[in-house]
Design an enzyme around this catalytic site. Structure first.
Site, PDB file in Angstrom:
ATOM      1  N   ASP A 194       0.563  -1.505  -0.533  1.00 60.26           N
ATOM      2  CA  ASP A 194      -0.212  -0.456   0.266  1.00 60.26           C
ATOM      3  C   ASP A 194       0.863   0.816   0.387  1.00 60.26           C
ATOM      4  O   ASP A 194       0.301   2.003  -0.512  1.00 60.26           O
ATOM      5  CB  ASP A 194      -0.956   0.314   1.321  1.00 60.26           C
ATOM      6  CG  ASP A 194      -1.789   1.453   1.171  1.00 60.26           C
ATOM      7  OD1 ASP A 194      -2.214   1.326   0.438  1.00 60.26           O
ATOM      8  OD2 ASP A 194      -1.709   2.004   1.862  1.00 60.26           O
ATOM      9  N   LEU A 275      -7.261   6.320   3.028  1.00 56.28           N
ATOM     10  CA  LEU A 275      -7.360   7.440   1.966  1.00 56.28           C
ATOM     11  C   LEU A 275      -6.631   7.077   1.562  1.00 56.28           C
ATOM     12  O   LEU A 275      -5.728   8.389   0.348  1.00 56.28           O
ATOM     13  CB  LEU A 275      -7.708   8.382   2.864  1.00 56.28           C
ATOM     14  CG  LEU A 275      -8.980   8.989   3.663  1.00 56.28           C
ATOM     15  CD1 LEU A 275      -8.993   9.835   4.846  1.00 56.28           C
ATOM     16  CD2 LEU A 275     -10.109   8.205   2.818  1.00 56.28           C
ATOM     17  N   ARG A 276      -5.414   6.862   1.800  1.00 55.86           N
ATOM     18  CA  ARG A 276      -4.098   7.065   1.255  1.00 55.86           C
ATOM     19  C   ARG A 276      -4.090   6.384  -0.210  1.00 55.86           C
ATOM     20  O   ARG A 276      -3.924   7.479  -1.620  1.00 55.86           O
ATOM     21  CB  ARG A 276      -2.748   6.064   0.842  1.00 55.86           C
ATOM     22  CG  ARG A 276      -1.345   6.169   0.723  1.00 55.86           C
ATOM     23  CD  ARG A 276      -0.585   5.445   0.813  1.00 55.86           C
ATOM     24  NE  ARG A 276       0.214   5.852   2.217  1.00 55.86           N
ATOM     25  CZ  ARG A 276       0.025   5.109   3.159  1.00 55.86           C
ATOM     26  NH1 ARG A 276      -0.548   3.770   3.116  1.00 55.86           N
ATOM     27  NH2 ARG A 276       0.455   5.756   4.485  1.00 55.86           N
ATOM     28  N   ALA A 277      -5.002   5.710  -0.829  1.00 57.68           N
ATOM     29  CA  ALA A 277      -5.165   5.174  -2.458  1.00 57.68           C
ATOM     30  C   ALA A 277      -6.138   6.975  -2.484  1.00 57.68           C
ATOM     31  O   ALA A 277      -5.524   6.796  -4.619  1.00 57.68           O
ATOM     32  CB  ALA A 277      -6.817   3.897  -2.587  1.00 57.68           C
ATOM     33  N   VAL A 280      -3.514   9.354  -3.739  1.00 65.00           N
ATOM     34  CA  VAL A 280      -2.528   8.354  -4.486  1.00 65.00           C
ATOM     35  C   VAL A 280      -3.217   8.541  -6.708  1.00 65.00           C
ATOM     36  O   VAL A 280      -2.793   9.059  -7.404  1.00 65.00           O
ATOM     37  CB  VAL A 280      -1.751   7.205  -4.362  1.00 65.00           C
ATOM     38  CG1 VAL A 280      -1.020   6.708  -6.007  1.00 65.00           C
ATOM     39  CG2 VAL A 280      -0.825   6.800  -3.729  1.00 65.00           C
TER      40      VAL A 280
END
Length: 707
Positions: A194, A275-277, A280
């Site tokens: 991730d 919420l990293r996706a 990104v």
């Protein structure tokens, strides 16, 4: 080897990898790219070629951290930069070796100056060297976990924090992070996956003409590197100019509300964690628009960003393969392709004075049922109908992992072989360890002396000094300074004064499974539970970074179904396809395991084995079958091999053969019920309660007797 890099534009095919690398070159904030693919697919060649396309950078003269003259780092250890000159230099490509140590990455105390001059000085590491360049990690899945964590933290924060050996340093560390890996050699943990912004899956082309062109170009490069590079010089310059232009356009690109809503809707639809996706995907979509020369993010940018940023975040357990359902992606994008209507303010009259505006007129936005729950606009994704079931479980998309579905009953073949049955659901198992202290590769299973654990003591160096114990060294040298004629601040050290750190952590082991696949194991539908237990142990081995191997025995012989490897996914696939039937050549299975472990000790003498025998203990194949099995088990006991027998015997009448086998092996026996971690906890609590009750009863009896 030639110093002339293979041209980036000369590489044939691999469009997704090319695009992923270029997007990171345009916007390093995307977070890097992980390249997954089979060996021999030019992964490393393309990454090294990219470095030659990056624009040159301006750096402060004399700064070891390549500070930008336009905005020097205020926390730079070589600062403050108030009056300085500058120079232009190419962007650096820093390659990280697989066996790199932590202090080589982040830097450490300059021991030579500390001991010789009595000053505290910091020696920069590879992160400082990679600042404003490319950090390339080949075979990233073979790095130790704590090293990967450290690298990804620095990449995410853009800064390296060094707190070690009395040194407290912070410096900028912004770089294009690229990792390559071959999944056959082991996977990264989902948490580490991730942290990479994008992931690209590559495989060698199966088109003969394209393969021929790859070979033709490689041979031409090997024959004349400079001449071959000159053929592509114009294309290389054009691509480098394109990167520079996209970088300049990047701050002007607008991420519209519609595009942002599509991004968040896609991430929610695919149930990615955190919420990293979303972040990104937003950065990737902006970089895609800049690369295309646009100042607005379009739906096509969001779609491509999802294809690059989400597949590796769809894994729900370690054995799921990365994947993305294209139909679900298109459906979600279409549902959120229009601007969101503002919500009405209560039930008051609408702008046309017609009450709540719910009369179904052309301006009401209501459907046949009087509008959606938001008072109008687009309907909900599933408006009362049955949701489509087009999104399969992520693990079922992998052709190597058969879908976990009940296999219909079939008539046995003439060889009395039963069709493979699906494994039961995996669960958390109890921890099995190898006794004693090992010296193997870092992992999470057995106690060991490691390079990354906590320091427990100091000792005289054994071989080359690699981990100095500074305090112990100073203590050893201090009593002799007067006799050695010390003058000034510098210490007078002799070779015998040096001490090295002894660190204790945990190591990974070789877990060798010996699985009984005979007809007796298939009785009473036991194989589903047995496969579920082995699958659970495989997952445990994955999480503890072990190597695994698998031997199966049935019929007349034993088979090495999986040679020792770090790819636990392959082990899970072999387990799913394991048929059952025939006799039980237990001795053959044990002897085959003994030979495998003998060879592995020669290959990797520091990796200690753990033998896991999965059987009900029965042995067939002649009158002396049981005696042969006992002699084979005695071989492991004589060598002190750690072993566990997973007792698969069931039914009201039990012979206890598996537990007898465990005694001969010098190991322990665990039933299927006892394998579960929660089952073990309950057994411990029950035993503790029983002991407490017995102690209470004894005390009461003693009191009564005394009275």
């Amino acid at each position: 080897m030639s110093d002339v890099r293979y041209p980036f534009t000369a590489i044939v095919g691999m469009a997704d990898l090319r695009l992923g690398l270029l997007l990171n070159a345009v916007s390093p904030a995307v977070g890097g790219v992980l390249v997954r693919g089979e060996k021999g697919t030019a992964k490393s060649t393309m990454v090294r070629a990219l470095a030659g396309l990056l624009p040159s950078i301006a750096a402060v003269d004399g700064c070891r951290f390549a500070c930008d003259p336009a905005a020097p780092d205020p926390q730079c250890p070589d600062g403050p930069h108030t009056s300085f000159g500058s120079h232009e230099r190419p962007s650096q490509l820093v390659e990280l070796p697989v066996g790199v140590a932590e202090d080589r990455i982040v830097g450490s105390l300059d021991l030579e100056r500390a001991l010789a001059e009595g000053v505290k000085a910091y020696e920069p590491g590879l992160l400082a060297k990679a600042h404003r360049g490319v950090l390339y990690i080949d075979e990233v899945n073979l790095l130790q976990d704590h090293v990967v964590d450290l690298l990804l933290d620095a990449a995410a924060m853009g800064r390296s924090y060094v707190e070690r050996e009395g040194v407290s340093v912070r410096h900028a560390a912004r770089f294009l992070l690229v990792g390559t890996m071959n999944p056959e050699e082991g996977e990264l943990r989902p948490q580490l996956l991730d942290r990479f912004g994008l992931t690209v899956e590559i495989a060698a082309t199966r088109d003969p003409a394209e393969r021929a062109e790859v070979v033709r170009r490689r041979l031409a490069y090997d024959a004349d590197p400079a001449g071959f590079a000159a053929r592509f010089a114009a294309q290389e310059r054009e691509l480098a100019e394109h990167i520079t232009a996209a970088r300049e356009l990047l701050p002007k690109v607008e991420l519209t509300d519609v595009a942002l809503r599509q991004i968040t809707a896609v991430c929610a639809a695919f149930e990615v964690d955190g919420l990293r996706a979303d972040i990104v995907m937003a950065r990737t979509a902006v970089a895609l628009a800049a690369w295309a020369g646009r100042v607005e993010v379009l739906e096509e940018d969001v779609r491509k960003a999802a294809q690059l940023a989400l597949p590796h975040r769809r894994r729900r357990n370690p054995f799921d393969a990365p994947g993305l359902d294209e139909e679900q992606l298109d459906r979600t994008l279409e549902e959120h392709s229009q601007p969101e209507d503002p919500e009405p303010e209560g039930d008051g009259p609408g702008p046309d004075g017609d009450g709540d505006g719910g009369d179904g007129g052309p301006d009401s936005g209501g459907g046949p049922e009087g509008g959606g729950p938001d008072g109008g606009g687009a309907p909900e994704p599933f408006d009362g109908g049955t949701p489509e079931t087009s999104a399969p479980e992520s693990g079922a998309a992998d052709p190597e992992l058969p879908a976990q579905q009940p296999v219909p009953a079939q008539h046995p073949s003439p060889a009395r072989e039963s069709a493979p049955v699906a494994a039961g659901d995996p669960y958390r198992t109890r921890l099995f360890t190898v006794q004693g202290t090992g010296h193997g590769a870092q992992g999470r299973r057995s106690p060991a002396e490691t390079t990354g654990g906590h320091t427990i003591r100091a000792r005289r160096p054994q071989g080359t000094l690699s981990r100095l114990h500074l305090t112990a060294t100073l203590q050893a040298a201090a009593p002799h300074q007067v006799a050695r004629g010390r003058a000034g601040r510098a210490l007078v050290l002799h070779k015998d004064d040096f001490r090295e750190q002894v660190r204790q952590g945990r190591e990974s082991n070789l877990v060798l499974f010996v699985v009984d696949a005979s007809g007796s194991m298939a009785a009473r539908q036991r194989m589903t539970a047995v496969k579920g237990a082995v699958l659970s142990l495989l997952m445990d081995a994955y999480q503890r970074r072990d190597k695994i191997g698998m031997i199966t025995f049935r019929g007349a012989d034993a088979e090495l179904a999986l040679p020792p490897t770090s790819s636990v996914e392959v082990g899970a696939a072999r387990l799913e396809s394991l048929p059952t039937g025939g006799r039980t050549p237990l001795a053959a299975g044990l002897l085959r395991a003994h030979e495998v472990l003998r060879v592995e000790r020669l290959r990797d003498p520091n990796r200690r084995p753990l033998l896991v025998v999965v059987t009900d203990g029965r042995a067939t194949g002649g009158r002396d079958a049981l005696a042969r099995s006992q002699r084979a088990a005695a071989l492991f006991a004589a060598q002190g091999t750690a072993s566990v027998v997973l007792d698969c015997e069931s039914g009201p009448v039990r012979l206890g053969l598996a537990r007898t086998l465990a005694g001969l092996l010098g190991g322990s026996a665990v039933s299927l019920d006892e394998l579960r971690a929660e089952g073990v906890a309950s057994l411990v609590r029950e035993n503790h309660a029983n002991r407490t009750n017995r102690a209470t009863t004894t005390s009461i009896a003693s009191l009564r007797k005394a009275a």
